[in-house]
Design a protein around this motif. Structure first.
Motif: not given
Length: 426
Positions: A165-179, A181-186, A209-215
């Motif tokens: 299980p992975m917590i992703v830390y995005s130092e210079k994140g954006s909504r698009e990049a973070d979304t 990242a959330l699709r990652g398998r683990t 995110c939920r509307n985009a199919g992300i749990d």
């Protein structure tokens, strides 16, 4: 697996700062206000980086973390300045749900197995800032850590190697990049700059995110609104209880909009029949009711809400709307929490308003050494009584022990709420 939103709080000398390498305050720098604000805006957990230098400052940071754990009302992850078993123990005892071991420090690599065996794998997170930190220790991490905290640049590479299980830390994140990242398998959580920004609407982002199919973690009702039995006005009554004491606080009504808003925001929202409008409790007074659970009765026509009540529930200033006694029969209240709290309140009253001849005041007057001596003696009496086949004696000795423990609690400023919270957390 629902993916968690985990904003960051950077703690430096009792102040919240904007990030690593800066002393610029985040907002007004109030750590407790910021922690509660993240909870209020829909965060699932909170990642606190302790930026202290030196052991003395680190001790102050641990004391601040204890306050943050209470203010946040969501699980807190502690990172930074974890060097020894003792550091992990202090953070866990301060109320932190998990601690982070920075694997850029060799000492933390050797520490992981020991603290994992002592406190549990699920409480350990390993921070990875370079790929070799993971590849060289992969077996150790997978066996003794519950998750890894990784910089977003490493996400894809580590995901190819492991199912950790992975917590992703995005130092210079954006909504698009973070979304993405959330699709990652683990990926089990998202942290970093975008999630932590004051202008990020976490509740709206979760919805997107939920509307985009992300749990993601969103409260949903197990029973559809269409199955509720409504009154003639299209509403359902809601009985509201304090989740800690089960005290009935108030009764109000919900229509479908109020019900869905309650689920979405986590704050009790009703339909005001007098004003004919949606009404989020505490929006103007600050006496918010945070939802702990919603239950439906057997006829589907009444909701029972258990809430964390801020301040008072009644517009009169009373804690509960049910404060006027109509009749009462005498009865023994043997609810353990009520009994413990009632006895504790009497002890506190004796401490604040001494009474001549009171044994409790005698103990307070003699001081901490006398109180500790009595606690020790009562422990011994329990051991002796336990050897007796008659349980009556041990009941008496345990009661005596608990009384003296409560005197000790009052002397040290420890409350039953703190004790029960600690037991529940364990």
């Amino acid at each position: 697996m629902s993916k968690l939103f985990i904003p960051c709080l950077y703690l430096s000398q009792g102040t919240a700062v904007k990030g690593f390498g800066t002393q610029e305050p985040a907002g007004d720098g109030d750590i407790l206000r910021l922690a509660h604000d993240y909870f209020d805006r829909g965060a699932d957990q909170l990642l606190v980086f302790d930026l202290s230098s030196g052991d003395t400052e680190h001790e102050h940071a641990i004391a601040d973390l204890k306050k943050i754990c209470l203010a946040a009302k969501i699980p807190v992850i502690a990172a930074g300045n974890v060097k020894r078993m003792e550091d992990v123990k202090k953070l866990i005892y301060a109320g932190c749900a998990r601690t982070v071991l920075n694997f850029s420090k060799e000492s933390n690599v050797t520490l992981l197995e020991e603290v994992s065996r002592r406190f549990g794998k699920e409480k350990m997170i390993v921070s990875i800032s370079a790929l070799e930190q993971f590849t060289e220790n992969q077996k150790l991490i997978e066996e003794y850590a519950g998750a890894v905290l990784v910089w977003n640049t490493l996400q894809d590479k580590i995901e190819e190697l492991s199912s950790m299980p992975m917590i992703v830390y995005s130092e210079k994140g954006s909504r698009e990049a973070d979304t993405q990242a959330l699709r990652g398998r683990t990926v089990c959580g998202l942290s970093g700059s975008y999630i932590s920004a004051a202008d990020t609407d976490l509740i709206a982002y979760k919805e997107a995110c939920r509307n985009a199919g992300i749990d993601v973690l969103i409260c949903e009702s197990a029973v559809a609104w269409s199955e509720f039995r409504l009154n003639s006005d299209g509403m359902i009554p809601v009985v509201v209880q304090d989740y800690k004491t089960d005290e009935v606080l108030m009764v109000a009504y919900m229509n479908e909009e109020a019900f869905q808003t309650t689920l979405k925001t986590g704050k009790m929202t009703y339909w005001s029949r007098s004003r004919n409008e949606l009404w989020t409790k505490g929006l103007t007074s600050g006496h918010v009711q945070y939802v702990k659970s919603l239950s439906l009765d057997c006829d589907n026509d009444t909701i029972l809400a258990k809430v964390d009540q801020v301040g008072v529930a009644c517009h009169t200033g009373n804690r509960s709307c049910f404060f006027r006694a109509l009749m009462k029969k005498e009865y023994d209240d043997t609810n353990p929490l009520h009994v413990f709290q009632d006895v504790y309140d009497v002890i506190l009253d004796r401490k604040e308003h001494p009474k001549e001849g009171s044994y409790t005041n005698y103990l307070f007057d003699k001081g901490i050494d006398k109180i500790l001596k009595k606690v020790g003696e009562e422990c011994t009496e329990i051991v002796i009584a336990a050897k007796n086949p008659d349980k009556e004696e041990i009941k008496y000795e345990i009661s005596d022990f608990l009384y003296h423990v409560m005197v000790l609690m009052a002397e040290k400023g420890v409350t039953w709420e703190e004790i029960t919270r600690e037991l529940a957390r364990r």
